[in-house]
Enzyme design. Structure first.
Site, PDB file in Angstrom:
ATOM      1  N   ASN A 105       0.822  -1.205   0.000  1.00 42.56           N
ATOM      2  CA  ASN A 105       0.000   0.000   0.000  1.00 42.56           C
ATOM      3  C   ASN A 105       0.856   1.256   0.000  1.00 42.56           C
ATOM      4  OD1 ASN A 105      -2.698  -1.298   0.410  1.00 42.56           O
ATOM      5  ND2 ASN A 105      -1.786  -1.933   2.341  1.00 42.56           N
TER       6      ASN A 105
ATOM      7  N   LYS B 152      -4.835   4.762   3.298  1.00 41.34           N
ATOM      8  CA  LYS B 152      -4.112   3.663   2.647  1.00 41.34           C
ATOM      9  C   LYS B 152      -4.664   3.493   1.236  1.00 41.34           C
ATOM     10  CE  LYS B 152      -3.283  -0.153   4.904  1.00 41.34           C
ATOM     11  NZ  LYS B 152      -3.469  -1.362   5.759  1.00 41.34           N
TER      12      LYS B 152
ATOM     13  N   GLN C 281      -8.589   6.001  11.476  1.00 45.55           N
ATOM     14  CA  GLN C 281      -8.041   6.768  12.592  1.00 45.55           C
ATOM     15  C   GLN C 281      -6.522   6.714  12.597  1.00 45.55           C
ATOM     16  OE1 GLN C 281      -8.839   4.720  16.205  1.00 45.55           O
ATOM     17  NE2 GLN C 281      -7.912   6.245  17.545  1.00 45.55           N
TER      18      GLN C 281
ATOM     19  N   VAL D 234      -3.733   6.489  14.978  1.00 43.34           N
ATOM     20  CA  VAL D 234      -3.581   6.145  16.398  1.00 43.34           C
ATOM     21  C   VAL D 234      -2.349   6.794  17.010  1.00 43.34           C
ATOM     22  CG1 VAL D 234      -4.841   3.976  16.134  1.00 43.34           C
ATOM     23  CG2 VAL D 234      -2.334   3.988  15.929  1.00 43.34           C
TER      24      VAL D 234
ATOM     25  N   ASP E 264      -2.670 -12.344   9.206  1.00 38.94           N
ATOM     26  CA  ASP E 264      -1.408 -11.632   8.951  1.00 38.94           C
ATOM     27  C   ASP E 264      -0.832 -11.139  10.274  1.00 38.94           C
ATOM     28  OD1 ASP E 264       0.666 -10.654   7.443  1.00 38.94           O
ATOM     29  OD2 ASP E 264      -0.421  -8.929   6.647  1.00 38.94           O
TER      30      ASP E 264
ATOM     31  N   ASP F  78      -3.479  -3.913   9.676  1.00 36.44           N
ATOM     32  CA  ASP F  78      -3.413  -4.629   8.394  1.00 36.44           C
ATOM     33  C   ASP F  78      -4.287  -5.881   8.369  1.00 36.44           C
ATOM     34  OD1 ASP F  78      -1.769  -2.677   7.465  1.00 36.44           O
ATOM     35  OD2 ASP F  78       0.083  -3.834   7.606  1.00 36.44           O
ATOM     36  N   TRP F  79      -5.585  -5.647   8.224  1.00 45.10           N
ATOM     37  CA  TRP F  79      -6.576  -6.708   8.235  1.00 45.10           C
ATOM     38  C   TRP F  79      -7.023  -7.121   6.832  1.00 45.10           C
ATOM     39  CZ3 TRP F  79      -9.042  -9.024  12.559  1.00 45.10           C
ATOM     40  CH2 TRP F  79      -8.564  -8.573  13.803  1.00 45.10           C
ATOM     41  N   GLU F  80      -6.256  -6.804   5.828  1.00 40.50           N
ATOM     42  CA  GLU F  80      -6.669  -7.059   4.449  1.00 40.50           C
ATOM     43  C   GLU F  80      -6.869  -8.539   4.131  1.00 40.50           C
ATOM     44  OE1 GLU F  80      -4.293  -3.353   2.364  1.00 40.50           O
ATOM     45  OE2 GLU F  80      -3.252  -5.220   2.801  1.00 40.50           O
TER      46      GLU F  80
END
EC number: 2.7.1.-
Length: 362
Positions: free
Chosen positions: A37, A57, A118, A120, A224, A249-251
């Site tokens: 990304n 992203k 957000q 963080v 991941d 990074d939950w893709e």
């Protein structure tokens, strides 16, 4: 309308003209890191959904380090829905007072492959801490392992229980998440060969791993979970106090085998223990495994977890390039030996016996 979100000018035009945001143009910064990304931190003069600093992203169709490693941009919608799902089910994170969290998802633009979330804050990853000198304090490593192990077990529990709910079932369709895992598993044979290992079992191992990740509906997996995707917020002026853990990074989040999340994080701990700091890696691994075993409503498939750890070792030892060539050769051989133990359900194998012993003390 499509915008060029790889450039600062294109980004600012998108934010100001398309989203009507009041951007502080002096506070726009492209962030380093990340394999797939283009990521920006953006300061705002006026709040957007309550935030004056946001992260955008922009998904790319390939890895930044390897344009031949293709990965569908539609993965971003799964990340957006995953972090929304976590915030809507805070008990998975440990409740409102828990220290495990995810960034809040603010907007997803399908046409521009743009996910806004957000900010963080500026903090280091777990990877940064375990590779630092001196490394992460052992007490913090234990707490990190405990918290993340409990979180993953709760994720797997709710994933099984609510598999047929539409907001959960959605993740079964993450084909990019499945095929990306497939592509990673395909690196096992060439990575082993690079270190002089040509084992006739490996094609069978890879086929089994791929079949499982492509078809399993066992539970919801983050998929991941490694030290580079975990941010630690330590108390300012008191680095022995851990305030927050952010999972990023939950893709690749999808339905799949529970052993994927176990093998990935535990495999990362083995790498850390071997090449960075043995005490930190071992402590974190033990705490994670014990916390998971205590919290999970289902038994652990140790053979599959051993295979997952072995896969992580063979896939990532070369990529990380830690240690000497000889040390990496020996570690890859250890991973391949673990494949044999997993295949033969050998509870006396080095990794499997360690898992059984450590989880039994939970």
């Amino acid at each position: 309308m499509a915008f060029d979100l790889k450039t600062e000018d294109g980004l600012i035009t998108y934010l100001t003209k398309h989203l009507s945001l009041d951007v502080d143009t002096s506070g726009v910064k492209r962030l380093s890191g990340g394999f797939v990304n283009v990521t920006w931190r953006i300061k705002l003069n006026a709040p957007y959904q309550g935030h004056t600093s946001i992260i955008l992203k922009h998904a790319q169709p390939h890895m930044s380090t390897d344009e031949d490693f293709k990965i569908g941009v539609e993965r971003s919608v799964y990340e957006y829905q995953a972090i929304k799902l976590m915030m809507a089910n805070r008990e998975v994170l440990g409740g409102v007072d828990g220290i495990v969290s995810v960034p809040e998802g603010l907007n997803y633009d399908l046409e521009n492959n743009a996910l806004i979330m957000q900010d963080v804050g500026k903090m280091k990853t777990l990877l940064d801490y375990v590779t630092a000198k001196p490394p992460l304090a052992t007490d913090i490593a234990r707490l990190v392992g405990t918290e993340i192990g409990g979180f993953v077990a709760r994720l797997h529990n709710i994933g099984r229980e609510r598999r047929d709910d539409p907001e959960f079932k959605f993740f079964s369709g993450n084909i990019v998440g499945r095929t990306t895992s497939d592509q990673l598993y395909q690196t096992i044979i060439p990575n082993a060969a690079k270190y002089g290992v040509d084992d006739p079992l490996l094609p069978t191992v890879v086929k089994d791993l791929v079949d499982d990740v492509m078809h399993s509906e066992e539970t919801l997996v983050m998929a991941d979970l490694w030290s580079g995707n975990i941010l630690l917020q330590l108390e300012e002026g008191n680095p022995s106090k851990l305030q927050k853990i952010y999972i990023l990074d939950w893709e690749l989040c999808k339905y799949g085998p529970a052993s994927l999340d176990l093998g990935y994080f535990l495999g990362d701990c083995y790498l850390i223990s071997r090449f960075q700091d043995e005490q930190v890696g071992t402590t974190m691994r033990q705490a994670y495994l014990q916390s998971y075993a205590r919290t999970s409503k289902h038994s652990i498939n140790y053979a599959k977890v051993t295979a997952g750890i072995a896969a992580h070792i063979v896939m990532w030892t070369d990529f990380m390039q830690w240690g000497s060539e000889e040390e990496r050769i020996n570690f890859v051989k250890k991973g391949v030996a673990a494949f044999h133990d997993a295949r033969g359900n050998n509870d006396n194998g080095e990794i499997t016996s360690t898992l059984l012993k450590e989880s039994s003390t939970a």
